[in-house]
Write a protein that holds these residues in place. Structure first.
Motif, PDB file in Angstrom:
ATOM      1  N   ASP A 141       0.828  -1.213   0.000  1.00  0.00           N
ATOM      2  CA  ASP A 141       0.000   0.000   0.000  1.00  0.00           C
ATOM      3  C   ASP A 141       0.860   1.260   0.000  1.00  0.00           C
ATOM      4  O   ASP A 141       0.413   2.315  -0.443  1.00  0.00           O
ATOM      5  N   LEU A 142       2.075   1.160   0.525  1.00  0.00           N
ATOM      6  CA  LEU A 142       3.014   2.275   0.516  1.00  0.00           C
ATOM      7  C   LEU A 142       4.424   1.718   0.389  1.00  0.00           C
ATOM      8  O   LEU A 142       4.818   0.827   1.146  1.00  0.00           O
ATOM      9  N   VAL A 143       5.166   2.235  -0.574  1.00  0.00           N
ATOM     10  CA  VAL A 143       6.576   1.882  -0.754  1.00  0.00           C
ATOM     11  C   VAL A 143       7.397   3.151  -0.624  1.00  0.00           C
ATOM     12  O   VAL A 143       7.099   4.161  -1.276  1.00  0.00           O
ATOM     13  N   ILE A 144       8.414   3.125   0.227  1.00  0.00           N
ATOM     14  CA  ILE A 144       9.271   4.291   0.426  1.00  0.00           C
ATOM     15  C   ILE A 144      10.735   3.889   0.234  1.00  0.00           C
ATOM     16  O   ILE A 144      11.108   2.737   0.423  1.00  0.00           O
ATOM     17  N   SER A 145      11.525   4.862  -0.161  1.00  0.00           N
ATOM     18  CA  SER A 145      12.969   4.665  -0.257  1.00  0.00           C
ATOM     19  C   SER A 145      13.621   6.011   0.002  1.00  0.00           C
ATOM     20  O   SER A 145      13.465   6.951  -0.786  1.00  0.00           O
ATOM     21  N   ILE A 146      14.335   6.115   1.110  1.00  0.00           N
ATOM     22  CA  ILE A 146      14.880   7.400   1.551  1.00  0.00           C
ATOM     23  C   ILE A 146      16.405   7.356   1.561  1.00  0.00           C
ATOM     24  O   ILE A 146      17.010   6.516   2.227  1.00  0.00           O
ATOM     25  N   ASN A 147      17.004   8.252   0.793  1.00  0.00           N
ATOM     26  CA  ASN A 147      18.468   8.406   0.743  1.00  0.00           C
ATOM     27  C   ASN A 147      19.173   7.095   0.379  1.00  0.00           C
ATOM     28  O   ASN A 147      20.203   6.758   0.962  1.00  0.00           O
ATOM     29  N   THR A 148      18.617   6.397  -0.579  1.00  0.00           N
ATOM     30  CA  THR A 148      19.160   5.097  -0.986  1.00  0.00           C
ATOM     31  C   THR A 148      19.485   5.036  -2.472  1.00  0.00           C
ATOM     32  O   THR A 148      20.590   4.662  -2.864  1.00  0.00           O
ATOM     33  N   LEU A 149      18.545   5.397  -3.314  1.00  0.00           N
ATOM     34  CA  LEU A 149      18.694   5.142  -4.746  1.00  0.00           C
ATOM     35  C   LEU A 149      19.809   5.950  -5.397  1.00  0.00           C
ATOM     36  O   LEU A 149      20.344   5.536  -6.434  1.00  0.00           O
ATOM     37  N   HIS A 150      20.203   7.070  -4.803  1.00  0.00           N
ATOM     38  CA  HIS A 150      21.331   7.814  -5.383  1.00  0.00           C
ATOM     39  C   HIS A 150      22.656   7.091  -5.162  1.00  0.00           C
ATOM     40  O   HIS A 150      23.674   7.493  -5.732  1.00  0.00           O
ATOM     41  N   CYS A 151      22.657   6.034  -4.378  1.00  0.00           N
ATOM     42  CA  CYS A 151      23.876   5.246  -4.160  1.00  0.00           C
ATOM     43  C   CYS A 151      24.109   4.235  -5.272  1.00  0.00           C
ATOM     44  O   CYS A 151      25.118   3.521  -5.253  1.00  0.00           O
ATOM     45  N   LEU A 152      23.205   4.155  -6.238  1.00  0.00           N
ATOM     46  CA  LEU A 152      23.286   3.152  -7.283  1.00  0.00           C
ATOM     47  C   LEU A 152      23.887   3.711  -8.567  1.00  0.00           C
ATOM     48  O   LEU A 152      23.641   4.862  -8.932  1.00  0.00           O
ATOM     49  N   HIS A 153      24.637   2.865  -9.269  1.00  0.00           N
ATOM     50  CA  HIS A 153      25.094   3.190 -10.613  1.00  0.00           C
ATOM     51  C   HIS A 153      23.921   3.077 -11.581  1.00  0.00           C
ATOM     52  O   HIS A 153      22.890   2.458 -11.276  1.00  0.00           O
ATOM     53  N   ALA A 154      24.094   3.667 -12.769  1.00  0.00           N
ATOM     54  CA  ALA A 154      23.005   3.729 -13.737  1.00  0.00           C
ATOM     55  C   ALA A 154      22.432   2.351 -14.049  1.00  0.00           C
ATOM     56  O   ALA A 154      21.208   2.184 -14.147  1.00  0.00           O
ATOM     57  N   GLN A 155      23.299   1.364 -14.211  1.00  0.00           N
ATOM     58  CA  GLN A 155      22.816   0.027 -14.589  1.00  0.00           C
ATOM     59  C   GLN A 155      21.968  -0.615 -13.499  1.00  0.00           C
ATOM     60  O   GLN A 155      21.189  -1.533 -13.779  1.00  0.00           O
ATOM     61  N   ASP A 156      22.100  -0.145 -12.258  1.00  0.00           N
ATOM     62  CA  ASP A 156      21.273  -0.650 -11.157  1.00  0.00           C
ATOM     63  C   ASP A 156      20.122   0.292 -10.826  1.00  0.00           C
ATOM     64  O   ASP A 156      19.084  -0.157 -10.308  1.00  0.00           O
ATOM     65  N   LEU A 157      20.299   1.564 -11.110  1.00  0.00           N
ATOM     66  CA  LEU A 157      19.248   2.533 -10.813  1.00  0.00           C
ATOM     67  C   LEU A 157      17.994   2.251 -11.633  1.00  0.00           C
ATOM     68  O   LEU A 157      16.874   2.331 -11.121  1.00  0.00           O
ATOM     69  N   HIS A 158      18.177   1.917 -12.884  1.00  0.00           N
ATOM     70  CA  HIS A 158      17.024   1.648 -13.748  1.00  0.00           C
ATOM     71  C   HIS A 158      16.170   0.492 -13.219  1.00  0.00           C
ATOM     72  O   HIS A 158      14.961   0.662 -12.991  1.00  0.00           O
ATOM     73  N   PRO A 159      16.741  -0.698 -12.983  1.00  0.00           N
ATOM     74  CA  PRO A 159      15.897  -1.788 -12.463  1.00  0.00           C
ATOM     75  C   PRO A 159      15.351  -1.518 -11.072  1.00  0.00           C
ATOM     76  O   PRO A 159      14.249  -1.970 -10.734  1.00  0.00           O
ATOM     77  N   ALA A 160      16.091  -0.756 -10.246  1.00  0.00           N
ATOM     78  CA  ALA A 160      15.601  -0.460  -8.895  1.00  0.00           C
ATOM     79  C   ALA A 160      14.341   0.399  -8.943  1.00  0.00           C
ATOM     80  O   ALA A 160      13.374   0.153  -8.205  1.00  0.00           O
ATOM     81  N   LEU A 161      14.334   1.407  -9.795  1.00  0.00           N
ATOM     82  CA  LEU A 161      13.141   2.242  -9.939  1.00  0.00           C
ATOM     83  C   LEU A 161      11.981   1.439 -10.520  1.00  0.00           C
ATOM     84  O   LEU A 161      10.832   1.599 -10.097  1.00  0.00           O
ATOM     85  N   CYS A 162      12.276   0.570 -11.484  1.00  0.00           N
ATOM     86  CA  CYS A 162      11.229  -0.281 -12.057  1.00  0.00           C
ATOM     87  C   CYS A 162      10.643  -1.220 -10.996  1.00  0.00           C
ATOM     88  O   CYS A 162       9.428  -1.451 -10.951  1.00  0.00           O
ATOM     89  N   GLU A 163      11.505  -1.758 -10.131  1.00  0.00           N
ATOM     90  CA  GLU A 163      11.048  -2.660  -9.078  1.00  0.00           C
ATOM     91  C   GLU A 163      10.191  -1.925  -8.047  1.00  0.00           C
ATOM     92  O   GLU A 163       9.161  -2.443  -7.583  1.00  0.00           O
ATOM     93  N   GLU A 177      19.488  12.528  -3.181  1.00  0.00           N
ATOM     94  CA  GLU A 177      20.340  13.712  -3.225  1.00  0.00           C
ATOM     95  C   GLU A 177      20.372  14.287  -4.635  1.00  0.00           C
ATOM     96  O   GLU A 177      20.306  13.549  -5.622  1.00  0.00           O
ATOM     97  N   SER A 178      20.485  15.612  -4.717  1.00  0.00           N
ATOM     98  CA  SER A 178      20.507  16.270  -6.009  1.00  0.00           C
ATOM     99  C   SER A 178      21.227  17.613  -5.883  1.00  0.00           C
ATOM    100  O   SER A 178      21.673  17.991  -4.796  1.00  0.00           O
ATOM    101  N   TRP A 179      21.353  18.326  -7.007  1.00  0.00           N
ATOM    102  CA  TRP A 179      21.991  19.653  -6.991  1.00  0.00           C
ATOM    103  C   TRP A 179      21.393  20.535  -8.081  1.00  0.00           C
ATOM    104  O   TRP A 179      20.980  20.064  -9.127  1.00  0.00           O
ATOM    105  N   ARG A 180      21.312  21.852  -7.776  1.00  0.00           N
ATOM    106  CA  ARG A 180      20.704  22.811  -8.703  1.00  0.00           C
ATOM    107  C   ARG A 180      21.685  23.818  -9.265  1.00  0.00           C
ATOM    108  O   ARG A 180      21.373  24.515 -10.228  1.00  0.00           O
ATOM    109  N   ASN A 181      22.854  23.921  -8.640  1.00  0.00           N
ATOM    110  CA  ASN A 181      23.856  24.890  -9.082  1.00  0.00           C
ATOM    111  C   ASN A 181      25.236  24.349  -8.724  1.00  0.00           C
ATOM    112  O   ASN A 181      25.358  23.323  -8.050  1.00  0.00           O
ATOM    113  N   GLN A 182      26.258  25.051  -9.164  1.00  0.00           N
ATOM    114  CA  GLN A 182      27.613  24.537  -8.972  1.00  0.00           C
ATOM    115  C   GLN A 182      28.034  24.511  -7.502  1.00  0.00           C
ATOM    116  O   GLN A 182      28.812  23.636  -7.089  1.00  0.00           O
TER     117      GLN A 182
END
Length: 223
Positions: A141-163, A177-182
């Motif tokens: 009913d609720l799936v959460i993921s906090i401060n985890t998925l940015h630890c993945l490389h691209a080849q793992d990020l794609h299947p993780a989001l799909c899962e 984690e993200s960034w908006r400026n230098q």
């Protein structure tokens, strides 16, 4: 899909000296990152200059996040809740304070975290990978993921989001984690020890579109 900040209150409560962290004489960034990426004792309970410096349960800290999530999402009486990257399970434990009848599940790749998790719910947690979740479609009913998925490389990020999309019925929330400026990019590089996906918000939205992720999200910025 909406951007909803459930985590800002915790993130902004920490004071950070970015230059001191990256230039530490005993644990320079490369050494700290090598230790942290093992997600073992050093990451959770080692020196603060590596990562958490002792990741301990603090009464009420995660309850405010759990309550905010419950107040926002209309969950059934006894909801099934999954935390991807649950760590020691503190947020899941506090979910039970808000919804005592919740059916909680947690998964984390760190055997150390699970072995040292909140004892009361340890039997609800398991070691595993976000790229292969051991649950059927539309199970939670609720799936959460906090401060985890940015630890993945691209080849793992794609299947993780799909899962994450696959096992959740409707309500999903992730924080990365993200960034908006230098300046924020530099601070993120200085502070992080496990981040692999250094994406702007626009890039994260691209990832969401590519993986058909339909849940909500928020971003952590290092201002």
């Amino acid at each position: 899909m909406a951007e909803i900040d459930f985590m800002g209150v915790l993130h902004k409560s920490t004071q950070r000296d970015y230059l001191a962290r990256v230039n530490d004489p005993d644990y320079p960034k490369a050494k700290a990152a090598e230790l942290a990426k093992q997600f073992d004792h050093d990451y959770w309970d080692g020196d603060r200059r590596i990562c958490y410096g002792g990741y301990r349960y603090m009464e009420g800290r995660w309850e405010k996040v759990a309550r905010a999530l419950v107040d926002h999402y209309q969950l059934p009486e006894n909801p099934k809740i999954l935390d991807i990257g649950c760590g020691k399970g503190f947020l899941l434990y506090d979910f039970l304070k808000v919804i005592p009848g919740a059916e909680i599940y947690g998964i984390d790749l760190s055997p150390y975290a699970i072995a040292n998790s909140k004892e009361e719910i340890r039997d609800r947690l398991q070691v595993g990978n976000a790229t292969q979740l051991p649950w059927p479609d539309d199970h939670f009913d609720l799936v959460i993921s906090i401060n985890t998925l940015h630890c993945l490389h691209a080849q793992d990020l794609h299947p993780a989001l799909c899962e994450m999309e696959r096992v959740g019925k409707e309500h999903k929330y992730l924080c990365v984690e993200s960034w908006r400026n230098q300046a924020e990019k530099a601070n993120l590089l200085y502070w992080q020890v496990t981040c692999e996906a250094f994406n702007t918000p626009e890039a994260w939205h691209w990832w969401f579109k590519q993986t058909c992720y339909s849940g909500d999200h928020s971003f952590i910025y290092f201002e």
